[in-house]
Design a protein around this motif. Structure first.
Motif, PDB file in Angstrom:
ATOM      1  N   ARG A 287       0.899  -1.208   0.006  1.00 43.67           N
ATOM      2  CA  ARG A 287       0.039  -0.014   0.114  1.00 43.67           C
ATOM      3  C   ARG A 287       0.913   1.335  -0.112  1.00 43.67           C
ATOM      4  NH1 ARG A 287      -3.531  -3.374   2.761  1.00 43.67           N
ATOM      5  NH2 ARG A 287      -2.539  -2.891   4.953  1.00 43.67           N
ATOM      6  N   ASP A 292      -3.312   2.491  -2.466  1.00 44.68           N
ATOM      7  CA  ASP A 292      -4.264   1.839  -1.593  1.00 44.68           C
ATOM      8  C   ASP A 292      -5.048   0.837  -2.199  1.00 44.68           C
ATOM      9  OD1 ASP A 292      -3.575   3.515   0.668  1.00 44.68           O
ATOM     10  OD2 ASP A 292      -5.045   5.022   0.249  1.00 44.68           O
ATOM     11  N   LYS A 293      -5.069   0.706  -3.379  1.00 38.93           N
ATOM     12  CA  LYS A 293      -5.872  -0.269  -4.167  1.00 38.93           C
ATOM     13  C   LYS A 293      -5.001  -1.097  -5.069  1.00 38.93           C
ATOM     14  CE  LYS A 293      -9.790   2.914  -5.152  1.00 38.93           C
ATOM     15  NZ  LYS A 293     -10.808   3.562  -6.305  1.00 38.93           N
ATOM     16  N   GLY A 294      -5.325  -2.720  -4.680  1.00 42.29           N
ATOM     17  CA  GLY A 294      -4.718  -3.783  -5.084  1.00 42.29           C
ATOM     18  C   GLY A 294      -5.034  -5.082  -4.728  1.00 42.29           C
ATOM     19  N   ASN A 297      -4.977  -5.940  -0.799  1.00 45.57           N
ATOM     20  CA  ASN A 297      -6.204  -5.707   0.262  1.00 45.57           C
ATOM     21  C   ASN A 297      -6.948  -6.932   0.438  1.00 45.57           C
ATOM     22  OD1 ASN A 297      -5.228  -2.988   0.689  1.00 45.57           O
ATOM     23  ND2 ASN A 297      -6.539  -2.313  -1.095  1.00 45.57           N
TER      24      ASN A 297
END
Length: 419
Positions: A287, A292-294, A297
């Motif tokens: 992150r 934050d997106k990937g 998560n």
């Protein structure tokens, strides 16, 4: 008369013993006694030559000791006063033989793990990738780059016998780094770079710096400090693997630590972080470096759903919860820890994590096209990032994982299969 007979029997027995061990020692002069000629040929000259030189030196020293012991035994046959010295010498020679045998057995097994042409090709590729992973940092630190011998073995986790460590036989120094890669990760070898990270950390003095950085990040929670700082060596190696292969290293690591019996356990004296926390740290680094997106998560949420903190031992639960809350600053501390060998600059100054972001790997995939998986030039120039890309694609989508697993295997062995 009885005493003379006993002394004669003792010296005869000592003569027989030393003859046996000396004959066995002389077989070590032939390197093919413990590894095949095909396996030796697959080891690059820069790696195989110092290994063979070290083996020859230790074998000749062993034989010299045996021959000296043989002479003492011969003296004892003529002079019974020398029997205690002869007996001591034979025992010393036996012990040295076992030490040399253990050393050569390890080296022989490592070389001899190259049992087929495809496997020799894969391990030779890993030898080169391992050296490449250390070059940038060690050359910048003005340290010699060790040669590497990668070998395949059983188990779930990799390991390293660092170049420069003492082996079982007295005075024998490991001239190259020997890295064990386990079968299930042979074609997804992100753990290789964890092990080279140990070698680099040793040569650059990085581990104490990582420990200090973690301590500073957790200065407001003494119990977490006590928990986390002893893990600095393994954390540093995890960071090194992450900087080379990105999220693929975290996904592969989780496959190793995701054992229901151990993932939430904290064994006394284990230098590795608790598997659950190790995975959360990898996701936090993803992150921090990639956004934050990937897929990191989804991995963390799946792990937490499968292994909630409530399953841990009761006294450990608050430490896990507080560690999770502190993870962003722990990750930042690990990535920014100064490296003494680099003049106090962080490892990320040499190993930019953006090179292994999903976006950067997608650009590599698009630019190279199909040639990425067949071209020797791409293999030479971008081998580590190809490992990162294959690992990322395998981790992203379970439905297509088998295709990427097979593609990675083919990439490692295609030169041998085409020959």
């Amino acid at each position: 008369m009885t005493r003379d007979i006993d002394q004669h029997l003792v010296t005869s027995d000592l003569q027989r013993q030393v003859a046996h061990w000396l004959a066995a020692a002389r077989t070590f002069r032939d390197a093919e006694e413990f590894a095949s000629i095909e396996a030796w040929k697959s080891v690059e000259r820069d790696t195989g030559a110092p290994l063979r030189q070290q083996i020859n030196a230790v074998v000749e020293e062993l034989i010299e000791l045996g021959e000296a012991t043989q002479r003492v035994v011969a003296e004892a046959r003529k002079n019974p006063a020398r029997i205690p010295a002869a007996s001591t010498g034979v025992q010393r020679f036996r012990r040295r033989y076992v030490q040399v045998d253990t050393t050569l057995d390890f080296l022989g097994d490592a070389v001899n793990s190259r049992t087929s042409a495809p496997l020799r090709e894969a391990l030779t590729t890993l030898d080169r990738l391992a050296v490449t992973s250390m070059q940038g940092v060690l050359e910048r630190a003005r340290k010699p780059v060790p040669r590497v011998l990668v070998y395949q073995d059983k188990g779930t986790g990799a390991s390293i016998l660092r170049a420069g460590v003492r082996l079982w036989a007295p005075g024998v120094i490991m001239p190259v780094a020997a890295i064990k890669i386990v079968r299930h990760n042979l074609y997804r070898p992100t753990s290789l770079f964890h092990e080279t990270g140990h070698q680099v950390a040793h040569l650059t003095g990085w581990t104490p710096s990582v420990r200090a950085a973690i301590a500073r990040a957790l200065k407001d929670d003494e119990k977490l400090q006590v928990m986390w700082t002893p893990w600095a060596s393994e954390i540093g190696a995890d960071v090194f693997a992450f900087l080379h292969t990105g999220y693929a290293s975290t996904a592969a690591l989780y496959d190793v630590v995701g054992n229901a019996d151990t993932i939430l356990q904290w064994p006394v004296g284990d230098p590795h972080p608790i598997g659950w926390l190790r995975t959360v740290l990898g996701c936090a680094m993803s992150r921090l470096c990639f956004g934050d997106k990937g897929p990191w998560n989804a991995l963390q949420r799946a792990m937490e759903a499968h292994y909630p903190i409530a399953l841990a031992e009761e006294t450990l639960q608050p430490l896990l919860a507080r560690s999770k809350a502190a993870m962003p600053r722990i990750a930042e501390a690990c990535l920014s820890a100064p490296v003494p060998g680099l003049g106090g600059r962080p490892m990320t100054d040499v190993l930019d994590p953006k090179r292994v972001s999903p976006q950067a790997l997608a650009e590599l995939e698009h630019t190279a096209g199909a040639a990425l998986w067949t071209s020797p030039a791409w293999r030479q120039r971008e081998g580590i990032r190809i490992v990162a890309l294959a690992g990322l694609r395998e981790a992203e989508c379970p439905e297509t994982a088998p295709m990427w697993i097979e593609r990675a295997r083919s990439w490692f062995v295609n030169q041998a299969e085409a020959a």
